[in-house]
Design an enzyme around this catalytic site. Structure first.
Site, PDB file in Angstrom:
ATOM      1  N   LYS A 158       0.832  -1.215   0.000  1.00 17.78           N
ATOM      2  CA  LYS A 158       0.000   0.000   0.000  1.00 17.78           C
ATOM      3  C   LYS A 158       0.860   1.256   0.000  1.00 17.78           C
ATOM      4  CE  LYS A 158      -3.737  -0.168   2.682  1.00 17.78           C
ATOM      5  NZ  LYS A 158      -4.661  -0.448   3.823  1.00 17.78           N
ATOM      6  N   GLU A 275     -10.737   4.167  10.540  1.00 20.56           N
ATOM      7  CA  GLU A 275     -11.197   3.043   9.728  1.00 20.56           C
ATOM      8  C   GLU A 275     -10.574   1.712  10.186  1.00 20.56           C
ATOM      9  OE1 GLU A 275     -12.292   5.292   5.560  1.00 20.56           O
ATOM     10  OE2 GLU A 275     -10.452   4.105   5.564  1.00 20.56           O
ATOM     11  N   ASN A 290      -8.940   9.153   8.526  1.00 20.71           N
ATOM     12  CA  ASN A 290      -9.179  10.291   7.637  1.00 20.71           C
ATOM     13  C   ASN A 290      -9.452  11.513   8.509  1.00 20.71           C
ATOM     14  OD1 ASN A 290     -10.901   8.033   5.490  1.00 20.71           O
ATOM     15  ND2 ASN A 290      -8.879   8.879   5.156  1.00 20.71           N
ATOM     16  N   ARG A 292     -10.753  14.443   8.287  1.00 16.91           N
ATOM     17  CA  ARG A 292     -11.629  15.381   7.565  1.00 16.91           C
ATOM     18  C   ARG A 292     -13.062  14.904   7.683  1.00 16.91           C
ATOM     19  NH1 ARG A 292     -13.004  11.879   3.394  1.00 16.91           N
ATOM     20  NH2 ARG A 292     -11.313  10.528   2.695  1.00 16.91           N
TER      21      ARG A 292
HETATM   22  P1  ADP Z   1      -7.779   4.531   1.175  1.00 19.56           P
HETATM   23  O1  ADP Z   1      -6.796   5.453   1.833  1.00 19.56           O
HETATM   24  O2  ADP Z   1      -7.637   4.485  -0.297  1.00 19.56           O
HETATM   25  O3  ADP Z   1      -9.171   4.757   1.660  1.00 19.56           O
HETATM   26  P2  ADP Z   1      -7.686   2.189   2.934  1.00 19.56           P
HETATM   27  O4  ADP Z   1      -6.410   1.775   3.584  1.00 19.56           O
HETATM   28  O5  ADP Z   1      -8.679   2.886   3.772  1.00 19.56           O
HETATM   29  O6  ADP Z   1      -7.323   3.082   1.662  1.00 19.56           O
HETATM   30  O7  ADP Z   1      -8.345   0.920   2.254  1.00 19.56           O
HETATM   31  C1  ADP Z   1      -9.459   1.051   1.387  1.00 19.56           C
HETATM   32  C2  ADP Z   1     -10.117  -0.309   1.167  1.00 19.56           C
HETATM   33  O8  ADP Z   1      -9.167  -1.240   0.608  1.00 19.56           O
HETATM   34  C3  ADP Z   1     -10.609  -0.993   2.431  1.00 19.56           C
HETATM   35  O9  ADP Z   1     -11.899  -0.558   2.801  1.00 19.56           O
HETATM   36  C4  ADP Z   1     -10.584  -2.468   2.005  1.00 19.56           C
HETATM   37  O10 ADP Z   1     -11.697  -2.779   1.195  1.00 19.56           O
HETATM   38  C5  ADP Z   1      -9.342  -2.530   1.144  1.00 19.56           C
HETATM   39  N1  ADP Z   1      -8.160  -2.909   1.979  1.00 19.56           N
HETATM   40  C6  ADP Z   1      -7.226  -2.063   2.450  1.00 19.56           C
HETATM   41  N2  ADP Z   1      -6.281  -2.731   3.178  1.00 19.56           N
HETATM   42  C7  ADP Z   1      -6.649  -4.029   3.164  1.00 19.56           C
HETATM   43  C8  ADP Z   1      -6.101  -5.232   3.744  1.00 19.56           C
HETATM   44  N3  ADP Z   1      -4.977  -5.222   4.463  1.00 19.56           N
HETATM   45  N4  ADP Z   1      -6.774  -6.397   3.535  1.00 19.56           N
HETATM   46  C9  ADP Z   1      -7.904  -6.415   2.804  1.00 19.56           C
HETATM   47  N5  ADP Z   1      -8.464  -5.344   2.232  1.00 19.56           N
HETATM   48  C10 ADP Z   1      -7.849  -4.147   2.399  1.00 19.56           C
HETATM   49  P1  ADP Z   2     -14.474   8.780   2.112  1.00 23.75           P
HETATM   50  O1  ADP Z   2     -13.336   8.202   2.895  1.00 23.75           O
HETATM   51  O2  ADP Z   2     -15.023  10.022   2.692  1.00 23.75           O
HETATM   52  O3  ADP Z   2     -15.456   7.756   1.784  1.00 23.75           O
HETATM   53  P2  ADP Z   2     -13.425   8.728  -0.592  1.00 23.75           P
HETATM   54  O4  ADP Z   2     -12.342   7.706  -0.487  1.00 23.75           O
HETATM   55  O5  ADP Z   2     -14.646   8.411  -1.371  1.00 23.75           O
HETATM   56  O6  ADP Z   2     -13.799   9.318   0.817  1.00 23.75           O
HETATM   57  O7  ADP Z   2     -12.754  10.046  -1.158  1.00 23.75           O
HETATM   58  C1  ADP Z   2     -13.467  11.255  -1.248  1.00 23.75           C
HETATM   59  C2  ADP Z   2     -12.841  12.080  -2.317  1.00 23.75           C
HETATM   60  O8  ADP Z   2     -11.522  12.439  -1.939  1.00 23.75           O
HETATM   61  C3  ADP Z   2     -12.695  11.383  -3.650  1.00 23.75           C
HETATM   62  O9  ADP Z   2     -12.848  12.340  -4.671  1.00 23.75           O
HETATM   63  C4  ADP Z   2     -11.278  10.841  -3.603  1.00 23.75           C
HETATM   64  O10 ADP Z   2     -10.760  10.633  -4.890  1.00 23.75           O
HETATM   65  C5  ADP Z   2     -10.578  11.958  -2.866  1.00 23.75           C
HETATM   66  N1  ADP Z   2      -9.404  11.510  -2.110  1.00 23.75           N
HETATM   67  C6  ADP Z   2      -9.401  10.869  -0.930  1.00 23.75           C
HETATM   68  N2  ADP Z   2      -8.145  10.639  -0.492  1.00 23.75           N
HETATM   69  C7  ADP Z   2      -7.318  11.160  -1.432  1.00 23.75           C
HETATM   70  C8  ADP Z   2      -5.894  11.258  -1.578  1.00 23.75           C
HETATM   71  N3  ADP Z   2      -5.050  10.790  -0.669  1.00 23.75           N
HETATM   72  N4  ADP Z   2      -5.411  11.861  -2.689  1.00 23.75           N
HETATM   73  C9  ADP Z   2      -6.256  12.355  -3.613  1.00 23.75           C
HETATM   74  N5  ADP Z   2      -7.588  12.295  -3.530  1.00 23.75           N
HETATM   75  C10 ADP Z   2      -8.135  11.720  -2.463  1.00 23.75           C
HETATM   76 MG    MG Z   3      -9.818   4.607   3.610  1.00 26.68          MG
END
Ligand code: ADP
Ligand code: ADP
Ligand code: MG
Length: 449
Positions: A158, A275, A290, A292
């Protein structure tokens, strides 16, 4: 209270923040790109400033342009919404240096949580269980091999600064590790401007469960229960609900207490979301925070009656949590469907001009949107057109109300994922609360018409 707030965002969240400011008697400044000249947030704000061309790097993400707009209009504070600059510690610092309040936590806390590997370490030290993984950034192939041998396969590589569901790579077997590691670093550099990646064990068939928190600048933190966000496509949420159909009261209480305790330790002072992934045995593991307001905050608002955006603004103005929120009682169940401008089968974006836009209403129904008939969904930003939220006395009532509202929601001119939502809501496993983050991969395809 602030006299004037600049809203550094667009779309439905800009309107949501505008509404909160109006309720508080605060004047508003909208900023907009050339593509958003005719948007509702521009029309409804007290003042509006164009901050550049359509590309977000030249407008909504351009810190000097946003700060200039704030200085010209003499605002006291900036609300960043979600996405764009909302998790930029650098932006929060520039606000501070310009004597403008950034409506969010302190820059140091944003920075800490923005590096996901550092946030993991910090939250583990503060008492939260984290997904097993590398202790920090994995610097090279040899270290990747060592970590992988230690935690085992399958695993996830990641991006430390990833977000929005991007920057994640699944590795099932040892032979794929090195190539995946190098690709992940390259992609992370491309997307987030940093090659830093870390490794986590893959949680099989997980459920995504997150806690909503609020903190003030006097050391107080509370949580407002959890949201279940397991219905996802490409690691992005499509449906969210509160409470989670699977979390029992005991786990909610113990994990909620741990979250509050951990955030007190870091001095968290705004709205935020912690989360977790829940594995098949029911254990929860922290994945990220997050710092925000979240897209899906309305489900928590519907269940608790607490206005999270208004709270954020009052807390940023220095008010105490006890005065802003006070005692509240959660009741019933809320579900949110994200209505994206996308093909409901392939998720290909579907920007364009909306010809018909008919919004449902009725008991327990809320629609957050900046769309309307004749509005254009531009291709430059995310595809969210509306958020449809249904509240009921229990989950079954929320589902029936959502189904009625989806039937009454008419969008023509662009494709939306409304048909997909109808299929999800009709699915017996969804209705039984029996699903995980892979749910959409197994959902039977739409019947051909
Ligand atoms: P983002 O910053 O893009 O939101 P997250 O770390 O919150 O990334 O992960 C987004 C989603 O990706 C999670 O809700 C889950 O569905 C999947 N995911 C992330 N890490 C894992 C993991 N270690 N194992 C399984 N699924 C994962
Ligand atoms: P939430 O965690 O509130 O469900 P999302 O993952 O759906 O949020 O992201 C909300 C918005 O912010 C989307 O437009 C997503 O592409 C943007 N976003 C979230 N994290 C990042 C990041 N690290 N870099 C760029 N855009 C981001
Ligand atoms: Mg996330």
């Amino acid at each position: 209270m602030f006299k004037k707030v600049l809203i550094a965002n667009r779309g439905e969240i800009a309107l949501r923040i505008l509404a909160a400011c109006k309720e508080l008697g605060v004047r508003t400044v909208a900023v907009y790109s050339e593509a958003d000249r005719n948007s509702l947030h521009v029309r409804f704000a007290d003042e509006a400033v164009c901050i550049g061309p359509a590309r977000s790097s030249e407008s909504y993400l351009n810190i000097p342009h946003v700060i200039s707009a704030a200085e010209i209009t003499d605002v006291d504070a900036i609300h960043p919404g979600y996405g764009f600059l909302s998790e930029s510690a650098n932006f929060a610092e520039v606000c501070e240096a310009s004597h403008i309040t950034f409506i969010g936590p302190a820059p140091g806390v944003i920075r800490l949580m923005g590096e996901k590997n550092i946030a993991r370490g910090e939250m583990e030290a503060a008492g939260l269980p984290v997904v097993p993984g590398s202790p920090g950034i994995v610097e090279n192939e040899d270290e990747a091999k060592r970590v992988a041998a230690d935690i085992g396969y399958p695993l996830m590589i990641k991006a430390a600064e990833g977000g929005g569901g991007r920057g994640m790579r699944l590795v099932r077997t040892k032979k794929d590790l090195v190539q995946a590691f190098n690709t992940a670093r390259g992609e992370s550099q491309q997307a987030f401007g940093s090659p830093n990646v870390y490794i986590e064990k893959l949680i099989e068939r997980p459920r995504h469960i997150e806690f909503q928190v609020l903190g003030d600048s006097h050391g107080n933190v509370i949580h407002l229960g959890e949201r279940e966000c397991s219905i996802q496509r490409r690691h992005q949420k499509v449906i969210e609900e509160s409470p989670s159909p699977v979390l029992d009261d005991a786990t909610r209480t113990t994990m909620g207490d741990k979250v509050v305790e951990a955030l007190r330790k870091v001095g968290y002072s705004s709205a935020g979301t912690v989360e977790f992934l829940r594995d098949e045995s029911g254990s929860l593991y922290f994945i990220e925070m997050n710092t925000r307001i979240q897209v899906e905050h309305p489900v928590t608002e519907m269940v608790t009656g607490v206005d999270l955006v208004k709270s954020q603004i009052r807390l940023a103005a220095g008010e105490k949590l006890g005065d802003v929120v006070g005692p509240f009682q959660s009741s019933g169940h809320a579900i949110e469907c994200r209505i994206n401008a996308e093909d409901p089968n392939t998720f290909a974006p579907s920007p364009g001009r909306i010809t018909t836009f008919r919004v449902p209403g009725g008991p327990g129904i809320r629609v957050d949107t900046a769309a309307h008939a004749d509005a254009v969904i531009p291709p430059y930003y995310d595809s969210l057109v509306a958020k449809l939220i249904a509240h009921g006395r229990d989950r079954a009532e929320a589902i029936v109300r959502m189904e009625g509202a989806l039937d009454g929601f008419v969008v023509e001119g662009i494709k939306t994922i409304i048909p997909l939502h109808k299929r999800i809501l009709a699915d017996p496993d969804f209705r039984a609360g029996n699903f995980d983050t892979q749910f959409l991969e197994h959902l039977p395809p739409a019947a051909a018409k």
